[in-house]
Enzyme design. Sequence first.
Site, PDB file in Angstrom:
ATOM      1  N   ASP A 254       0.814  -1.228   0.000  1.00 21.02           N
ATOM      2  CA  ASP A 254       0.000   0.000   0.000  1.00 21.02           C
ATOM      3  C   ASP A 254       0.840   1.267   0.000  1.00 21.02           C
ATOM      4  OD1 ASP A 254      -2.212  -1.710   0.278  1.00 21.02           O
ATOM      5  OD2 ASP A 254      -2.006  -1.681   2.451  1.00 21.02           O
TER       6      ASP A 254
ATOM      7  N   THR B 165      -7.532  -1.421  -0.177  1.00 20.71           N
ATOM      8  CA  THR B 165      -8.236  -1.393  -1.460  1.00 20.71           C
ATOM      9  C   THR B 165      -8.992  -2.699  -1.686  1.00 20.71           C
ATOM     10  OG1 THR B 165      -6.376  -0.122  -2.287  1.00 20.71           O
ATOM     11  CG2 THR B 165      -7.907  -0.919  -3.930  1.00 20.71           C
TER      12      THR B 165
ATOM     13  N   ARG C 109     -10.316  -2.839   5.024  1.00 18.99           N
ATOM     14  CA  ARG C 109      -9.958  -2.791   6.446  1.00 18.99           C
ATOM     15  C   ARG C 109      -9.204  -1.493   6.729  1.00 18.99           C
ATOM     16  NH1 ARG C 109      -6.640  -8.243   7.208  1.00 18.99           N
ATOM     17  NH2 ARG C 109      -6.041  -7.702   5.098  1.00 18.99           N
TER      18      ARG C 109
ATOM     19  N   SER D  30       5.207  12.304  -4.132  1.00 16.11           N
ATOM     20  CA  SER D  30       3.841  12.578  -4.582  1.00 16.11           C
ATOM     21  C   SER D  30       3.133  13.423  -3.529  1.00 16.11           C
ATOM     22  CB  SER D  30       3.082  11.295  -4.886  1.00 16.11           C
ATOM     23  OG  SER D  30       2.523  10.748  -3.728  1.00 16.11           O
TER      24      SER D  30
ATOM     25  N   GLN E  31       2.326  -5.869  -3.092  1.00 13.50           N
ATOM     26  CA  GLN E  31       2.686  -6.026  -1.672  1.00 13.50           C
ATOM     27  C   GLN E  31       3.974  -5.244  -1.352  1.00 13.50           C
ATOM     28  OE1 GLN E  31       1.615  -9.206  -3.375  1.00 13.50           O
ATOM     29  NE2 GLN E  31      -0.367  -8.423  -2.753  1.00 13.50           N
TER      30      GLN E  31
ATOM     31  N   ASN F  77      -4.849 -10.285  -4.052  1.00 13.74           N
ATOM     32  CA  ASN F  77      -4.706  -9.687  -2.712  1.00 13.74           C
ATOM     33  C   ASN F  77      -4.262  -8.228  -2.846  1.00 13.74           C
ATOM     34  OD1 ASN F  77      -2.262 -10.641  -3.743  1.00 13.74           O
ATOM     35  ND2 ASN F  77      -1.431 -11.281  -1.773  1.00 13.74           N
ATOM     36  N   ALA F  78      -3.618  -7.907  -3.965  1.00 15.28           N
ATOM     37  CA  ALA F  78      -3.151  -6.542  -4.198  1.00 15.28           C
ATOM     38  C   ALA F  78      -4.309  -5.662  -4.641  1.00 15.28           C
ATOM     39  CB  ALA F  78      -2.086  -6.544  -5.284  1.00 15.28           C
ATOM     40  N   GLY F  79      -4.146  -4.384  -4.432  1.00 14.64           N
ATOM     41  CA  GLY F  79      -5.137  -3.449  -4.936  1.00 14.64           C
ATOM     42  C   GLY F  79      -4.431  -2.159  -5.297  1.00 14.64           C
ATOM     43  N   HIS F  80      -4.466  -1.809  -6.552  1.00 16.27           N
ATOM     44  CA  HIS F  80      -3.865  -0.547  -6.981  1.00 16.27           C
ATOM     45  C   HIS F  80      -4.980   0.404  -7.376  1.00 16.27           C
ATOM     46  CE1 HIS F  80       0.214  -2.554  -8.079  1.00 16.27           C
ATOM     47  NE2 HIS F  80       0.075  -2.329  -6.804  1.00 16.27           N
ATOM     48  N   THR F  81      -4.976   1.573  -6.770  1.00 14.68           N
ATOM     49  CA  THR F  81      -5.998   2.556  -7.112  1.00 14.68           C
ATOM     50  C   THR F  81      -5.334   3.658  -7.927  1.00 14.68           C
ATOM     51  OG1 THR F  81      -6.972   2.085  -4.977  1.00 14.68           O
ATOM     52  CG2 THR F  81      -7.828   3.992  -6.135  1.00 14.68           C
TER      53      THR F  81
ATOM     54  N   LYS G 289       2.334   2.203  -5.014  1.00 15.51           N
ATOM     55  CA  LYS G 289       3.082   1.731  -6.192  1.00 15.51           C
ATOM     56  C   LYS G 289       2.287   1.915  -7.479  1.00 15.51           C
ATOM     57  CE  LYS G 289       3.439  -2.327  -4.364  1.00 15.51           C
ATOM     58  NZ  LYS G 289       2.924  -2.056  -3.030  1.00 15.51           N
TER      59      LYS G 289
HETATM   60  P1  IMP Z   1      -2.436 -12.781   1.949  1.00 14.49           P
HETATM   61  O1  IMP Z   1      -1.476 -12.269   0.948  1.00 14.49           O
HETATM   62  O2  IMP Z   1      -3.893 -12.570   1.578  1.00 14.49           O
HETATM   63  O3  IMP Z   1      -2.156 -14.216   2.314  1.00 14.49           O
HETATM   64  O4  IMP Z   1      -2.242 -11.937   3.309  1.00 14.49           O
HETATM   65  C1  IMP Z   1      -1.051 -12.034   4.087  1.00 14.49           C
HETATM   66  C2  IMP Z   1      -0.704 -10.691   4.724  1.00 14.49           C
HETATM   67  O5  IMP Z   1      -0.310  -9.795   3.697  1.00 14.49           O
HETATM   68  C3  IMP Z   1      -1.855 -10.008   5.447  1.00 14.49           C
HETATM   69  O6  IMP Z   1      -1.332  -9.268   6.534  1.00 14.49           O
HETATM   70  C4  IMP Z   1      -2.415  -9.047   4.413  1.00 14.49           C
HETATM   71  O7  IMP Z   1      -3.082  -7.949   5.001  1.00 14.49           O
HETATM   72  C5  IMP Z   1      -1.126  -8.620   3.734  1.00 14.49           C
HETATM   73  N1  IMP Z   1      -1.323  -8.184   2.346  1.00 14.49           N
HETATM   74  C6  IMP Z   1      -1.476  -8.968   1.257  1.00 14.49           C
HETATM   75  N2  IMP Z   1      -1.585  -8.210   0.151  1.00 14.49           N
HETATM   76  C7  IMP Z   1      -1.485  -6.937   0.538  1.00 14.49           C
HETATM   77  C8  IMP Z   1      -1.478  -5.688  -0.173  1.00 14.49           C
HETATM   78  O8  IMP Z   1      -1.603  -5.600  -1.402  1.00 14.49           O
HETATM   79  N3  IMP Z   1      -1.329  -4.568   0.584  1.00 14.49           N
HETATM   80  C9  IMP Z   1      -1.158  -4.624   1.934  1.00 14.49           C
HETATM   81  N4  IMP Z   1      -1.150  -5.757   2.636  1.00 14.49           N
HETATM   82  C10 IMP Z   1      -1.302  -6.908   1.942  1.00 14.49           C
END
Ligand code: IMP
Length: 427
Positions: free
Chosen positions: A13, A302, A306, A416, A223, A38-42, A16
């Site tokens: 977060d 994103t 949370r 930025s 990440q 699991n990633a989120g880029h806005t 990037k």
């Molecule tokens: P997982 O990648 O869903 O298995 O989560 C493992 C840990 O990495 C948790 O603490 C998530 O909150 C964190 N995490 C995974 N992807 C991201 C991301 O893109 N940004 C921030 N935290 C992440």
Amino acid sequence: MPATILIGAQWGDEGKGRVADWLAAESDVVARYAGGDNAGHTIYVQGQVYKLHLIPSGILHSHVTCILGNGMVINPINLMKEIQSLQQAGVTVNPDNLQVSARAHLITPGHVALDAAAEADRGADKIGTTLRGIGPAYMDKTGRSGIRAGTMLDVEVYAQELEHHLLCVNEGLKSRGASIDVEQQGAASVAAAHFLRPYIKDTSRTLNEKLRAGARILCEGAQGTFLDVDHGDYPFVTSSSPTVGGALTGLGIGALSVDRVIGVAKAFSTRVGAGPMPTEMDEALSSRLRGTGENFWDEFGTTTRRPRRCGWLDLVTLRYATMINGFSELVLTKLDVLSGFESLQLATAYRIDDTEVDHIPVSTFEMLRAQPIYETVPGWSEAIDAVRTWSDLPQAAQHYIDRISTLVGVPIRTVSVGPERDQLVHR
Ligand code: IMP
């Protein structure tokens, strides 16, 4: 022409996506090398917000070829939906500008169910995963029982492998009284396979051919360094390698093709999920940095929405990230959020059980006990979101950046000051 690797220097977060969007303008290819949705880029372009989870930010530039590399784990149903929603928003996405590695592993509905089950089993010790099935998919990959994207090229074989896998998962879920509807989930996955087939390619060959032809490649990390399965705060990590080595393995390119490794760090610290965060603030200060959640740039995940934990900038972690990744420069994001603080704190070392240390301890349990030792620097009161030239930044802001650069030992040439494409200040 060589490649640039873009890496999160903290816990993800870092912003990037917006940095990748800027660098994509001068790249021919943007390739993601690790993680999944699991990633989120806005990304914010002329008032329009694009939320990307799998597809690299480069997709918003019409001249760029985007690649989902072999190091990723891909949920095919979610990838199909992301492509369709971009297409509906008028963005060109087709097999000419998006390629998916045949070697990438797939996330199945079984992996998603297993992720939730594993988190429930951990009880109070849960990691706080994004529940996207990331861990179980990488476990199957390294356990050599995963399903790769290339399998979808023969949809019949894919359907059989998936059915076998889902039936095995159901066996494991039996004791919890849970199960997956194999027929329904199988049908949805097969539909996604038909949709995605034209996108599946040998992307390592594509990348190396492009490199030979002189193309400029941006390797977009997801990440961050402290979520890396090797170098992060294990076990409070993700299951991939977001650090520099992950980029090479996750794309199949050689080390000598890389001439620039850019670390992205927020001007303060944030973390979602459990695990150590020595500079975490109390809730009153934290909520000041976090915002209310009304704006997409407020500090809420994103992917999961949370609220993020917030803290002062931790230079011990940034020094470690620089050492592991060999950053040639750092980009500092969200500097504007620090306007209005009378003074700011930079953590330069930790105190762990009465001993002062200037590095990250090997043991995560020691890291959990680390107390930050701060250097206090002056803050600035002015809003800086309209600043576009270095000399217009308040003296205290320039000093903050210079102090970070000196104490970490890496140049900072770009910061930025807001979410819009042009809200960047270059030195
Ligand atoms: P997982 O990648 O869903 O298995 O989560 C493992 C840990 O990495 C948790 O603490 C998530 O909150 C964190 N995490 C995974 N992807 C991201 C991301 O893109 N940004 C921030 N935290 C992440």
